[in-house]
Design a protein around this motif. Structure first.
Motif, PDB file in Angstrom:
ATOM      1  N   GLU A   2       0.824  -1.199   0.000  1.00  0.00           N
ATOM      2  CA  GLU A   2       0.000   0.000   0.000  1.00  0.00           C
ATOM      3  C   GLU A   2       0.864   1.258   0.000  1.00  0.00           C
ATOM      4  OE1 GLU A   2      -2.990  -0.382   2.967  1.00  0.00           O
ATOM      5  OE2 GLU A   2      -3.839  -2.158   2.005  1.00  0.00           O
ATOM      6  N   ALA A   3       0.258   2.311  -0.463  1.00  0.00           N
ATOM      7  CA  ALA A   3       1.032   3.524  -0.719  1.00  0.00           C
ATOM      8  C   ALA A   3       1.727   4.070   0.516  1.00  0.00           C
ATOM      9  CB  ALA A   3       0.122   4.589  -1.310  1.00  0.00           C
ATOM     10  N   GLU A   4       1.039   3.998   1.667  1.00  0.00           N
ATOM     11  CA  GLU A   4       1.651   4.607   2.845  1.00  0.00           C
ATOM     12  C   GLU A   4       2.813   3.755   3.342  1.00  0.00           C
ATOM     13  OE1 GLU A   4      -0.808   2.615   3.265  1.00  0.00           O
ATOM     14  OE2 GLU A   4      -0.485   1.601   5.170  1.00  0.00           O
ATOM     15  N   GLU A   7       5.648   4.646   1.187  1.00  0.00           N
ATOM     16  CA  GLU A   7       6.142   5.962   1.579  1.00  0.00           C
ATOM     17  C   GLU A   7       7.079   5.859   2.791  1.00  0.00           C
ATOM     18  OE1 GLU A   7       4.557   8.759  -0.071  1.00  0.00           O
ATOM     19  OE2 GLU A   7       5.998  10.124   0.857  1.00  0.00           O
ATOM     20  N   ILE A   8       6.644   5.106   3.784  1.00  0.00           N
ATOM     21  CA  ILE A   8       7.427   4.934   5.017  1.00  0.00           C
ATOM     22  C   ILE A   8       8.724   4.193   4.708  1.00  0.00           C
ATOM     23  CG2 ILE A   8       7.466   3.753   7.257  1.00  0.00           C
ATOM     24  CD1 ILE A   8       4.351   4.258   7.307  1.00  0.00           C
ATOM     25  N   GLU A  31       5.450  -1.905   7.401  1.00  0.00           N
ATOM     26  CA  GLU A  31       4.059  -2.331   7.618  1.00  0.00           C
ATOM     27  C   GLU A  31       3.655  -2.211   9.078  1.00  0.00           C
ATOM     28  OE1 GLU A  31       4.077  -6.232   5.975  1.00  0.00           O
ATOM     29  OE2 GLU A  31       4.084  -5.456   3.916  1.00  0.00           O
TER      30      GLU A  31
ATOM     31  N   ALA B  83      -1.179   0.245  10.094  1.00  0.00           N
ATOM     32  CA  ALA B  83      -1.227  -1.204   9.886  1.00  0.00           C
ATOM     33  C   ALA B  83      -2.634  -1.738  10.101  1.00  0.00           C
ATOM     34  CB  ALA B  83      -0.249  -1.891  10.825  1.00  0.00           C
ATOM     35  N   HIS B 209      -3.659   9.101  -2.958  1.00  0.00           N
ATOM     36  CA  HIS B 209      -3.911   7.691  -2.733  1.00  0.00           C
ATOM     37  C   HIS B 209      -4.753   7.711  -1.471  1.00  0.00           C
ATOM     38  CE1 HIS B 209      -3.291   3.747  -0.924  1.00  0.00           C
ATOM     39  NE2 HIS B 209      -3.036   3.300  -2.137  1.00  0.00           N
ATOM     40  N   LEU B 212      -3.043   6.793   1.912  1.00  0.00           N
ATOM     41  CA  LEU B 212      -1.986   7.737   2.268  1.00  0.00           C
ATOM     42  C   LEU B 212      -2.601   9.078   2.681  1.00  0.00           C
ATOM     43  CD1 LEU B 212       1.043   8.097   2.448  1.00  0.00           C
ATOM     44  CD2 LEU B 212       1.070   8.723   0.036  1.00  0.00           C
ATOM     45  N   LEU B 215      -3.924   8.736   6.151  1.00  0.00           N
ATOM     46  CA  LEU B 215      -2.824   8.858   7.106  1.00  0.00           C
ATOM     47  C   LEU B 215      -2.422  10.324   7.266  1.00  0.00           C
ATOM     48  CD1 LEU B 215      -0.471   7.727   8.840  1.00  0.00           C
ATOM     49  CD2 LEU B 215       0.829   7.424   6.726  1.00  0.00           C
TER      50      LEU B 215
END
Lengths: 632, 240
Positions: A2-4, A7-8, A31, B83, B209, B212, B215
């Motif tokens: 996933e995108a986030e 990114e991390i 994750e 998560a 996205h 994202l 977040l």
């Protein structure tokens, strides 16, 4: 993915220790990350609080403190904190505060634990500074062939040996038949001889010497000897040998120290071969060995000066080939000493023989065997007690001037503090030197010792070595008995403090100030050497080299567990940073200096430097407590 | 004063609305959602469970356009837990146009194999139930979700939410000085997600996205509360 998470992950992987992690680990960490925001000025963690995540600075800046409120570290993007707490009962050890608006990535303890267990590099990184520095230093050593290759690997044939009762003719014939340039001498002995080895017939022998082509010329022909001369009559007094399990590096040092080109190699007591200078040079392209013999071939100061570009080239090569700081320090010191010896020989040729026996002594880095490329000269003369100034001093003053001027011409500038044999005060008979040391040790005060502590690193270079050895014995005996002296030396060892490390593109001082660069010698290696010297004096060590001193300190077992090792890693690391920096300067045709700019320091090195400074800072704190000023 | 009272009244109507819908909803998922209720408007923001929600849509018009992806991230004022969040691409009833593809980079291929929104709706509602929903610009999430649920389940779906864009507007677009600036023709400060984040020192993310952005929205709310409010601020002051 996933995108986030992506990114991390992309962010983590730019910073150590995450930059060296395998891709699966990066995924797993990314994750699991949780996120938290802290406004400028808010506490992130308080002492003793439970802690269940490793903290990673995604953006902003964080200050970490000691329990007593003193600033411990300042962190910015890509730095981590909280590991100490996670490793210790899951309780915060160092309180932390956001000093800018800060976004943290939080890595859960479970992931942190698995990672520390399964990835050694990560574990080294997060554990206390010792292991991490140790890893960095050992990594460097692993990459160095000279250190790990055994000298026996250089041997291509078994030694040619002859009984020492044989004649020179027999030896020459045997060498010619075997195409060798050296031959080992052996004598019959019995099994009680602690140097005996058994021969083919089960008889007992010992190695007594070595003869080379060169010896035939010098010791036989030039001396007017005949072909019937017995070998035993022309052999050298001291046989220098090396054990087959020693490193090539040790062999190189033995040759450098003794200026010999052939070295018999023994396996226990049995000779297994002879290594020649060219074997080592062929193995490694270092020319520091050639350089030393070249120095002794020069017949003028001018000739010596002409060798200096070779000295610089040898220094750069050593650095490029991954030599350790200790190796480079020894090689450079050997070259420096050879230079002094040659300068003295040249001076004596002109001035005639000395009027009374004397010893030329070096102090400071050359005595410690940790010379670098840019160091000033520190030396002195110890004269026999039969010295009469009116009659003899003109000769010694002339000698001192020639050596000092020669060194200056060769790029070892005059000592600004006047620690040179040209200074009347430092050109004195042994009895006066004894009194000097007596006074320094018996009536010490920090002010007085500030300028004389350099004399507590002392080695003979030329002449009556026993003069210096007597002083060394005296110091070793007396210093450890004088708490006031140790306390004064300790006090002086606290004068120069390390910075905390780096923050963004600045050097971060302990009081939170920023500087643009750091003098790695003044703020790193020099105070560390000071600390080690005090401990060494307190255990009656006679060693001069800081690493040897640490061995003595370890044997005496007077420091808390692990401290000597941490000092060793910190010193090796800081010295190496300094040396690499100077090699870099030389390559770019700058005058080598000791100033390190943060932008020229890699992320990895930055962390290790921080650790090394921390080791020094802790060692200084310990010194204050270990050697308190006694009440007079 | 007038504004405060109006807000209080509005907040007070939400519990009544939830109770009413819980008793009358025919759809089991919606009934469960309303039965889970919502925190009392007096609850301090520091004590509530929140969920940041973001939709990517084919356009801005709820009558013409549709949802193509849904991202959500649960969080509190202390911790954001990506998560435990979710992300779905869903197949809109109307075909994608090229412009919207360029915008959110979800392709025809991805969409054609994606489930219809209806199949994830129960799950989505259960994840939002009992939590305070946080969005950046309620003009998208609120009407699009309402319309989508009405379409598929024949009932409305409304609930209070915290809009970080609205909170940001309160900071940078209100007050006498701002009115003076407007009179003088000074352009308004941007309250888009990325620009708002930058004002709090938050890093820039590659936008568009849904997860994202969810977040990013959660981080922004943490920053806004840290800067302009406090963990004790009652929920009723922040939601609408």
């Amino acid at each position: 993915m996933e995108a986030e998470v992506q990114e991390i992950r992309e962010h983590l992987k730019r910073y150590p220790p995450f930059d060296r992690l395998e891709s699966e680990w990066l995924d797993r960490i990314a994750e699991s990350v949780e996120v938290a925001y802290y406004r400028d000025g808010t506490m992130i963690q308080e002492y003793g609080e439970p802690i269940d995540t490793l903290r990673y600075v995604r953006s902003g800046a964080v200050e970490v403190y000691r329990h007593n409120g003193e600033l411990y570290n300042r962190l910015s993007e890509g730095d981590i904190f909280g590991q100490t707490g996670l490793l210790h009962k899951r309780q915060v050890r160092f309180p932390a505060k956001a000093i800018e608006d800060t976004l943290l990535y939080l890595i859960p303890a479970a992931v942190f634990d698995r990672l520390s267990n399964e990835d050694d590099h990560f574990a080294d990184f997060v554990e206390l500074s010792g292991p991490r520095l140790k890893a960095a230093v050992e990594q460097n050593e692993r990459e160095n062939d000279l250190m790990v290759t055994r000298v026996r690997r250089l041997l291509s044939r078994s030694p040619v040996t002859i009984e020492e009762t044989a004649s020179v003719r027999d030896a020459a014939r045997m060498m010619t038949e075997n195409y060798v340039s050296s031959i080992l001498l052996a004598a019959r002995t019995d099994q009680n001889d602690d140097r005996a080895f058994t021969g083919e017939q089960g008889d007992y022998w010992r190695v007594t010497g070595i003869l080379t082509d060169h010896d035939f010329r010098v010791r036989v022909l030039a001396a007017g000897g005949s072909a019937d001369t017995r070998l035993a009559d022309i052999k050298h007094e001291h046989l220098i040998t090396i054990q087959s399990e020693e490193s090539v590096y040790e062999a190189m040092l033995a040759m450098l120290r003794n200026n010999v080109h052939h070295l018999p190699v023994l396996h226990r007591r049995r000779p297994v071969g002879v290594v020649h200078l060219s074997d080592i040079v062929r193995y490694e392209t270092h020319s520091s060995l050639y350089l030393v013999s070249n120095i002794f071939n020069q017949s003028s100061v001018k000739g010596l000066v002409r060798l200096m570009p070779d000295v610089r080239a040898a220094f750069i090569r050593l650095v490029d080939e991954g030599a350790t700081a200790q190796m480079i320090g020894e090689a450079m010191s050997s070259i420096g000493r050879s230079l002094i010896r040659r300068l003295i020989e040249l001076a004596e040729d002109e001035l005639g023989p000395p009027p009374v026996p004397y010893c030329f002594m070096v102090n400071g880095s050359m005595a410690r065997n940790d010379q670098s490329i840019s160091t000033d000269q520190d030396n002195a003369l110890i004269l026999d007690d039969s010295f009469v100034p009116e009659q003899h001093d003109a000769w010694f003053a002339a000698l001192a001037k020639r050596v000092s001027d020669g060194l200056n011409a060769c790029g070892y500038p005059y000592c600004e503090g006047g620690i040179m044999a040209t200074n009347d005060k430092w050109r004195q008979p042994l009895s006066v030197w004894r009194r000097y040391f007596e006074e320094w040790i018996n009536q010490p005060d920090p002010e007085r010792l500030l300028h004389s502590s350099i004399f507590f690193d002392l080695e003979p270079v030329y002449g009556e070595e026993r003069f210096v050895e007597q002083l060394q014995d005296r110091i070793a005996e007396r210093a450890s008995q004088s708490p006031l002296f140790l306390a004064s030396m300790a006090r002086n060892a606290l004068n120069r403090t390390p910075p905390l490390g780096f923050f963004r593109t600045f050097v971060m001082e302990q009081d939170g100030r920023h500087n643009n660069s750091i003098n790695i010698k003044r703020r790193g290696t020099a105070p560390l050497i000071d600390v080690i010297r005090v401990h060494a004096l307190s255990v009656g060590s006679r060693s001069q080299n800081s690493f040897d001193r640490l061995d003595d300190i370890t044997r005496a077992d007077t420091l808390p567990a692990g401290q000597a090792d941490r000092l060793r890693y910190a010193l090796e690391f800081l010295s190496m940073v300094r040396i690499r920096h100077q090699a870099h300067d030389l390559k770019h045709h700058h005058a080598p200096d000791n100033n390190i700019e943060p932008e020229n320091v890699s992320d990895e090195e930055r962390h290790n430097l921080k650790d090394a400074f921390q080791v020094l800072s802790n060692a200084q704190k310990f010194l204050r407590f270990r050697y308190p000023m006694p009440n007079r | 004063m007038g504004r405060r009272r109006a807000k209080a009244d509005e907040a007070a109507t939400w519990p009544r609305y939830f109770a009413d819908r819980a008793s009358r909803s025919q759809d089991p998922a919606l009934r469960a959602f309303y039965e889970a209720g919502m925190p009392d408007p007096d609850t301090p923001i520091g004590e509530v469970e929140m969920v940041a929600l973001d939709f990517e849509t084919t356009g801005m018009d709820v009558h013409q356009h549709a949802i193509v992806s849904v991202g959500l991230v649960p969080f509190t004022l202390q911790r954001i837990r990506p998560a435990q969040g979710h992300y779905w691409v869903v197949r809109p009833p109307r075909p994608l146009d090229e412009a919207s593809i360029r915008f959110h980079r979800i392709t025809h291929a991805e969409v054609s194999t994606a489930p219809e929104l209806d199949t994830i709706l129960d799950r989505l509602l259960s994840l939002l139930a009992g939590k305070v929903v946080v969005v950046h610009y309620q003009g998208i999430e609120r009407p699009f979700l309402d319309a989508a649920v009405l379409d598929r389940r024949g009932e409305r779906c409304l609930f209070p939410l915290i809009d970080t864009m609205n909170l940001e507007a309160r900071q940078v677009r209100q007050g006498w000085w701002r009115r003076v600036q407007t009179l003088l023709g000074v352009p308004q400060t941007s309250i888009r997600l990325g620009d708002s984040r930058a004002r709090y020192g938050l890093p820039s993310y590659s936008a568009h996205h849904a997860k994202l952005d969810a977040l990013a929205t959660a981080e922004l709310l943490q920053a806004q509360v840290a800067k302009h409010h406090s963990p004790e601020t009652p929920l009723g002051d922040l939601w609408s």
